[in-house]
Motif scaffolding. Sequence first.
Motif, PDB file in Angstrom:
ATOM      1  N   MET A   1      34.946  48.477  22.854  1.00  0.00           N
ATOM      2  CA  MET A   1      35.976  48.022  23.781  1.00  0.00           C
ATOM      3  C   MET A   1      35.533  46.721  24.454  1.00  0.00           C
ATOM      4  O   MET A   1      34.351  46.502  24.695  1.00  0.00           O
ATOM      5  N   ARG A   2      36.506  45.886  24.784  1.00  0.00           N
ATOM      6  CA  ARG A   2      36.223  44.553  25.298  1.00  0.00           C
ATOM      7  C   ARG A   2      36.674  44.436  26.750  1.00  0.00           C
ATOM      8  O   ARG A   2      37.808  44.788  27.094  1.00  0.00           O
ATOM      9  N   ILE A   3      35.784  43.917  27.600  1.00  0.00           N
ATOM     10  CA  ILE A   3      36.023  43.824  29.031  1.00  0.00           C
ATOM     11  C   ILE A   3      35.934  42.375  29.484  1.00  0.00           C
ATOM     12  O   ILE A   3      35.042  41.634  29.063  1.00  0.00           O
ATOM     13  N   LEU A   4      36.853  41.969  30.360  1.00  0.00           N
ATOM     14  CA  LEU A   4      36.780  40.669  31.014  1.00  0.00           C
ATOM     15  C   LEU A   4      36.186  40.870  32.406  1.00  0.00           C
ATOM     16  O   LEU A   4      36.699  41.657  33.199  1.00  0.00           O
ATOM     17  N   LEU A   5      35.108  40.170  32.696  1.00  0.00           N
ATOM     18  CA  LEU A   5      34.429  40.254  33.992  1.00  0.00           C
ATOM     19  C   LEU A   5      34.528  38.898  34.681  1.00  0.00           C
ATOM     20  O   LEU A   5      34.004  37.904  34.182  1.00  0.00           O
ATOM     21  N   VAL A   6      35.218  38.854  35.824  1.00  0.00           N
ATOM     22  CA  VAL A   6      35.383  37.606  36.577  1.00  0.00           C
ATOM     23  C   VAL A   6      34.683  37.768  37.923  1.00  0.00           C
ATOM     24  O   VAL A   6      35.188  38.454  38.822  1.00  0.00           O
ATOM     25  N   GLU A   7      33.523  37.172  38.053  1.00  0.00           N
ATOM     26  CA  GLU A   7      32.668  37.325  39.234  1.00  0.00           C
ATOM     27  C   GLU A   7      31.828  36.065  39.383  1.00  0.00           C
ATOM     28  O   GLU A   7      31.156  35.642  38.439  1.00  0.00           O
ATOM     29  N   ASP A   8      31.850  35.448  40.568  1.00  0.00           N
ATOM     30  CA  ASP A   8      31.135  34.183  40.759  1.00  0.00           C
ATOM     31  C   ASP A   8      29.686  34.366  41.192  1.00  0.00           C
ATOM     32  O   ASP A   8      28.901  33.423  41.135  1.00  0.00           O
ATOM     33  N   ASP A   9      29.320  35.570  41.630  1.00  0.00           N
ATOM     34  CA  ASP A   9      27.919  35.837  41.994  1.00  0.00           C
ATOM     35  C   ASP A   9      27.153  36.173  40.712  1.00  0.00           C
ATOM     36  O   ASP A   9      27.371  37.215  40.103  1.00  0.00           O
ATOM     37  N   ARG A  10      26.260  35.285  40.310  1.00  0.00           N
ATOM     38  CA  ARG A  10      25.557  35.440  39.031  1.00  0.00           C
ATOM     39  C   ARG A  10      24.751  36.722  38.986  1.00  0.00           C
ATOM     40  O   ARG A  10      24.696  37.397  37.952  1.00  0.00           O
ATOM     41  N   GLN A  11      24.109  37.095  40.088  1.00  0.00           N
ATOM     42  CA  GLN A  11      23.299  38.321  40.100  1.00  0.00           C
ATOM     43  C   GLN A  11      24.157  39.545  39.830  1.00  0.00           C
ATOM     44  O   GLN A  11      23.819  40.398  39.011  1.00  0.00           O
ATOM     45  N   ILE A  12      25.286  39.624  40.530  1.00  0.00           N
ATOM     46  CA  ILE A  12      26.179  40.766  40.346  1.00  0.00           C
ATOM     47  C   ILE A  12      26.772  40.761  38.943  1.00  0.00           C
ATOM     48  O   ILE A  12      26.839  41.786  38.262  1.00  0.00           O
ATOM     49  N   SER A  13      27.211  39.589  38.493  1.00  0.00           N
ATOM     50  CA  SER A  13      27.833  39.475  37.175  1.00  0.00           C
ATOM     51  C   SER A  13      26.886  39.894  36.063  1.00  0.00           C
ATOM     52  O   SER A  13      27.255  40.648  35.152  1.00  0.00           O
ATOM     53  N   ASP A  14      25.640  39.424  36.131  1.00  0.00           N
ATOM     54  CA  ASP A  14      24.670  39.778  35.095  1.00  0.00           C
ATOM     55  C   ASP A  14      24.315  41.255  35.145  1.00  0.00           C
ATOM     56  O   ASP A  14      24.106  41.897  34.107  1.00  0.00           O
ATOM     57  N   ASP A  46      40.558  45.474  26.965  1.00  0.00           N
ATOM     58  CA  ASP A  46      40.857  46.862  27.321  1.00  0.00           C
ATOM     59  C   ASP A  46      40.945  47.031  28.833  1.00  0.00           C
ATOM     60  O   ASP A  46      41.634  47.927  29.326  1.00  0.00           O
ATOM     61  N   ALA A  47      40.220  46.170  29.576  1.00  0.00           N
ATOM     62  CA  ALA A  47      40.272  46.194  31.038  1.00  0.00           C
ATOM     63  C   ALA A  47      39.617  44.926  31.563  1.00  0.00           C
ATOM     64  O   ALA A  47      38.880  44.237  30.849  1.00  0.00           O
ATOM     65  N   ALA A  48      39.894  44.634  32.839  1.00  0.00           N
ATOM     66  CA  ALA A  48      39.266  43.497  33.507  1.00  0.00           C
ATOM     67  C   ALA A  48      38.675  43.959  34.829  1.00  0.00           C
ATOM     68  O   ALA A  48      39.234  44.840  35.498  1.00  0.00           O
ATOM     69  N   ILE A  49      37.542  43.372  35.190  1.00  0.00           N
ATOM     70  CA  ILE A  49      36.906  43.611  36.488  1.00  0.00           C
ATOM     71  C   ILE A  49      36.928  42.268  37.210  1.00  0.00           C
ATOM     72  O   ILE A  49      36.332  41.297  36.734  1.00  0.00           O
ATOM     73  N   ILE A  50      37.629  42.198  38.337  1.00  0.00           N
ATOM     74  CA  ILE A  50      37.878  40.914  38.981  1.00  0.00           C
ATOM     75  C   ILE A  50      37.482  40.957  40.457  1.00  0.00           C
ATOM     76  O   ILE A  50      37.948  41.814  41.218  1.00  0.00           O
ATOM     77  N   ASP A  51      36.621  40.017  40.849  1.00  0.00           N
ATOM     78  CA  ASP A  51      36.263  39.857  42.250  1.00  0.00           C
ATOM     79  C   ASP A  51      37.408  39.142  42.972  1.00  0.00           C
ATOM     80  O   ASP A  51      38.165  38.383  42.357  1.00  0.00           O
ATOM     81  N   LEU A  52      37.555  39.379  44.272  1.00  0.00           N
ATOM     82  CA  LEU A  52      38.624  38.723  45.022  1.00  0.00           C
ATOM     83  C   LEU A  52      38.251  37.318  45.479  1.00  0.00           C
ATOM     84  O   LEU A  52      39.058  36.395  45.400  1.00  0.00           O
ATOM     85  N   MET A  53      37.025  37.147  45.939  1.00  0.00           N
ATOM     86  CA  MET A  53      36.594  35.861  46.495  1.00  0.00           C
ATOM     87  C   MET A  53      36.038  34.976  45.380  1.00  0.00           C
ATOM     88  O   MET A  53      34.825  34.899  45.165  1.00  0.00           O
ATOM     89  N   LEU A  54      36.931  34.311  44.671  1.00  0.00           N
ATOM     90  CA  LEU A  54      36.555  33.467  43.535  1.00  0.00           C
ATOM     91  C   LEU A  54      36.858  32.005  43.835  1.00  0.00           C
ATOM     92  O   LEU A  54      37.829  31.695  44.518  1.00  0.00           O
ATOM     93  N   PRO A  55      36.049  31.094  43.288  1.00  0.00           N
ATOM     94  CA  PRO A  55      36.366  29.666  43.426  1.00  0.00           C
ATOM     95  C   PRO A  55      37.525  29.262  42.514  1.00  0.00           C
ATOM     96  O   PRO A  55      37.849  29.956  41.562  1.00  0.00           O
ATOM     97  N   VAL A  56      38.125  28.125  42.825  1.00  0.00           N
ATOM     98  CA  VAL A  56      39.217  27.496  42.078  1.00  0.00           C
ATOM     99  C   VAL A  56      40.513  28.299  42.204  1.00  0.00           C
ATOM    100  O   VAL A  56      41.524  27.803  42.682  1.00  0.00           O
TER     101      VAL A  56
END
Length: 225
Positions: A1-14, A46-56
């Motif tokens: 399954m394929r997930i989209l992860l949108v997170e600007d904090d590199r530590q959390i994202s990794d 299949d799903a996305a995980i998205i942070d609220l406080m994102l740049p741009v």
Amino acid sequence: MRILLVEDDRQISDFISKGLIQANFVVDQAEDGETGLYLARQNLYDAAIIDLMLPVLDGLSLIESLRKDKIKTPVIILSAKRSVDDRIRGLERGGDDYLVKPFIFVELLARLHALIRRTSGVLEPTSLSYADLSMDLLKRQVVRSGEVIELQPREFALLEYLLRNAERVLSKTLILERIWDYRFDPQTNVIDVLVSRLRSKVDRDFPYKLIHTIRGVGYVLKISA
């Protein structure tokens, strides 16, 4: 399954990406909302995980754009905002679930599986078992040889992880990243303490042991040879 992860904090994202990959997901990462929107428009997820406080482009605007484009990818919102109003706003704008930071990865993974089940109709087992040990994931109940074993939440999470990976050696680092949140100090001996508590409940009063230490590596759930 394929997930989209949108997170600007590199530590959390990794941290999230590593855990999802180890759980057999394919992960595409984006560090800003605009890139996340582009990826969501170009690929099926299949799903996305998205942070609220994102740049741009902020997370809520990203989710709104997805829904306006008729993209139905289920979304788990990540946010440090804890109020009920913030959660309602996120769900009303198109989110499907809402998880507050800091979080425990095993909870994020459970929510992700549940969300995918609801939207895809794919069923997952509601129980796990190995030898004479069984776990009911819905009732949150553990039984060994007919005896109910009461576990604390982290003990339950660790045993679930061991059951899902029976006969596979799990390193302390991997367990830390699955059971605790991404900010937890990796130098602590908390894993040893937790395993010791779990053994006292799962193994101590039974004729053979299931939880074993692989010295210098980690732990494994197996029947001794």
